[in-house]
Design a protein around this motif. Structure first.
Motif, PDB file in Angstrom:
ATOM      1  N   PHE A  64       0.800  -1.229   0.000  1.00  0.00           N
ATOM      2  CA  PHE A  64       0.000   0.000   0.000  1.00  0.00           C
ATOM      3  C   PHE A  64       0.829   1.274   0.000  1.00  0.00           C
ATOM      4  N   TYR A  65       2.135   1.154   0.061  1.00  0.00           N
ATOM      5  CA  TYR A  65       3.008   2.323   0.070  1.00  0.00           C
ATOM      6  C   TYR A  65       3.685   2.543  -1.279  1.00  0.00           C
ATOM      7  N   ARG A  66       3.432   1.657  -2.233  1.00  0.00           N
ATOM      8  CA  ARG A  66       4.048   1.770  -3.553  1.00  0.00           C
ATOM      9  C   ARG A  66       3.423   2.927  -4.333  1.00  0.00           C
ATOM     10  N   VAL A  78      -2.034  -8.445  -0.258  1.00  0.00           N
ATOM     11  CA  VAL A  78      -1.409  -7.789   0.884  1.00  0.00           C
ATOM     12  C   VAL A  78      -1.307  -8.800   2.012  1.00  0.00           C
ATOM     13  N   GLN A  79      -0.137  -8.890   2.614  1.00  0.00           N
ATOM     14  CA  GLN A  79       0.081  -9.796   3.736  1.00  0.00           C
ATOM     15  C   GLN A  79      -0.265  -9.064   5.035  1.00  0.00           C
ATOM     16  N   LYS A  80      -0.132  -9.776   6.169  1.00  0.00           N
ATOM     17  CA  LYS A  80      -0.461  -9.173   7.452  1.00  0.00           C
ATOM     18  C   LYS A  80       0.337  -7.891   7.668  1.00  0.00           C
ATOM     19  N   ALA A  81      -0.244  -6.968   8.417  1.00  0.00           N
ATOM     20  CA  ALA A  81       0.335  -5.641   8.582  1.00  0.00           C
ATOM     21  C   ALA A  81       1.213  -5.522   9.820  1.00  0.00           C
ATOM     22  N   ASP A  82       1.664  -6.650  10.380  1.00  0.00           N
ATOM     23  CA  ASP A  82       2.504  -6.629  11.566  1.00  0.00           C
ATOM     24  C   ASP A  82       3.959  -6.808  11.161  1.00  0.00           C
ATOM     25  N   LEU A  83       4.791  -5.880  11.560  1.00  0.00           N
ATOM     26  CA  LEU A  83       6.211  -5.943  11.223  1.00  0.00           C
ATOM     27  C   LEU A  83       6.893  -7.116  11.924  1.00  0.00           C
ATOM     28  N   PHE A 100      17.214  -1.042  -7.626  1.00  0.00           N
ATOM     29  CA  PHE A 100      17.120  -0.618  -9.025  1.00  0.00           C
ATOM     30  C   PHE A 100      16.804   0.873  -9.064  1.00  0.00           C
ATOM     31  N   THR A 101      15.547   1.242  -9.035  1.00  0.00           N
ATOM     32  CA  THR A 101      15.161   2.652  -9.132  1.00  0.00           C
ATOM     33  C   THR A 101      15.171   3.367  -7.788  1.00  0.00           C
ATOM     34  N   GLY A 102      15.049   2.611  -6.703  1.00  0.00           N
ATOM     35  CA  GLY A 102      14.967   3.201  -5.367  1.00  0.00           C
ATOM     36  C   GLY A 102      13.548   3.341  -4.866  1.00  0.00           C
ATOM     37  N   ARG A 103      12.571   3.101  -5.725  1.00  0.00           N
ATOM     38  CA  ARG A 103      11.172   3.292  -5.343  1.00  0.00           C
ATOM     39  C   ARG A 103      10.698   2.272  -4.298  1.00  0.00           C
ATOM     40  N   THR A 104      11.178   1.053  -4.360  1.00  0.00           N
ATOM     41  CA  THR A 104      10.814   0.054  -3.351  1.00  0.00           C
ATOM     42  C   THR A 104      11.338   0.473  -1.984  1.00  0.00           C
ATOM     43  N   VAL A 105      12.544   0.973  -1.940  1.00  0.00           N
ATOM     44  CA  VAL A 105      13.131   1.413  -0.674  1.00  0.00           C
ATOM     45  C   VAL A 105      12.366   2.612  -0.122  1.00  0.00           C
ATOM     46  N   ARG A 106      11.992   3.550  -0.983  1.00  0.00           N
ATOM     47  CA  ARG A 106      11.204   4.694  -0.535  1.00  0.00           C
ATOM     48  C   ARG A 106       9.894   4.229   0.083  1.00  0.00           C
ATOM     49  N   ALA A 107       9.223   3.293  -0.566  1.00  0.00           N
ATOM     50  CA  ALA A 107       7.968   2.754  -0.044  1.00  0.00           C
ATOM     51  C   ALA A 107       8.204   2.031   1.284  1.00  0.00           C
ATOM     52  N   ALA A 108       9.316   1.309   1.384  1.00  0.00           N
ATOM     53  CA  ALA A 108       9.628   0.579   2.620  1.00  0.00           C
ATOM     54  C   ALA A 108       9.879   1.537   3.780  1.00  0.00           C
ATOM     55  N   LEU A 109      10.559   2.633   3.524  1.00  0.00           N
ATOM     56  CA  LEU A 109      10.785   3.619   4.585  1.00  0.00           C
ATOM     57  C   LEU A 109       9.463   4.204   5.072  1.00  0.00           C
ATOM     58  N   ASP A 110       8.577   4.540   4.139  1.00  0.00           N
ATOM     59  CA  ASP A 110       7.254   5.046   4.514  1.00  0.00           C
ATOM     60  C   ASP A 110       6.489   4.015   5.337  1.00  0.00           C
ATOM     61  N   ALA A 111       6.522   2.760   4.899  1.00  0.00           N
ATOM     62  CA  ALA A 111       5.793   1.696   5.592  1.00  0.00           C
ATOM     63  C   ALA A 111       6.370   1.464   6.987  1.00  0.00           C
ATOM     64  N   MET A 112       7.679   1.464   7.122  1.00  0.00           N
ATOM     65  CA  MET A 112       8.287   1.183   8.417  1.00  0.00           C
ATOM     66  C   MET A 112       7.975   2.263   9.443  1.00  0.00           C
ATOM     67  N   ILE A 113       7.917   3.492   9.018  1.00  0.00           N
ATOM     68  CA  ILE A 113       7.629   4.592   9.944  1.00  0.00           C
ATOM     69  C   ILE A 113       6.236   4.436  10.546  1.00  0.00           C
ATOM     70  N   ALA A 114       5.350   3.725   9.867  1.00  0.00           N
ATOM     71  CA  ALA A 114       4.021   3.460  10.418  1.00  0.00           C
ATOM     72  C   ALA A 114       4.099   2.569  11.660  1.00  0.00           C
TER      73      ALA A 114
END
Length: 175
Positions: A64-66, A78-83, A100-114
């Protein structure tokens, strides 16, 4: 990269993490779902054997952060929302297979901050494709640098995901 080369690379990366962090206290590994998860688990096993101490491993679903969610199809899985691990105040090593482009990492940073506010986030990738970034993202730990062009793909096959061997392939998209 053959299975034995990949294993040596993972051992080296585990040692680099330990050297930089000074041990496992306050450290956590978070694999980006799909191929980052088995890499994180393998690194944790290597570190656990070396340090004789457990290291927490989490799983991060970034669906959901992509920024390309609308292109994934009508019903993205979507898998479970528990880190799975606490991140607040910890040094978190975010792990993925290919940068590659960095977009997956950007999405991961946003998701982790949640899930909380880590003291620090570091990035580990098995393969860095170099010169292909859309975003200014650089890894802290790299297994292998590979110069590629847009018409090529880096394919990571992991035994943990049902493949016969751990391997990394560089292929042309036409194949």
């Amino acid at each position: 990269m053959s299975a034995s080369e990949m294993e040596r690379t993972l051992v080296r990366l585990a040692h680099e993490i330990l050297e930089k962090s000074g041990g496992v206290d306050g450290l956590g590994l978070v694999g980006i779902r799909r191929r980052g998860v088995p890499i994180a688990e393998r690194l944790a096993k290597i570190i656990r054997q070396r340090e004789k101490a457990p290291i927490p491993v989490g799983t991060l679903d970034i669906t959901f952060y992509r920024d390309d969610l609308s292109t994934l199809g009508p019903k993205p899985v979507v898998q479970k929302a528990d880190l799975g691990i606490p991140v607040t105040g910890k040094v978190v090593v975010l792990i993925d297979d290919v940068l590659f482009t960095g977009r997956t990492v950007r999405a991961a940073l946003d998701a982790m901050i949640a899930f909380g506010r880590p003291a620090k986030v570091e990035l580990l990738v098995l393969v860095d494709r170099k010169r292909t970034r859309d975003l200014p993202i650089a890894p802290d730990y790299v297994g292998k640098y590979v110069d590629t062009v847009a018409s090529q793909r880096v394919l990571v096959e992991l035994e943990a995901q049902g493949h016969k061997h751990n391997k990394i392939w560089l292929i042309n998209k036409e194949e």
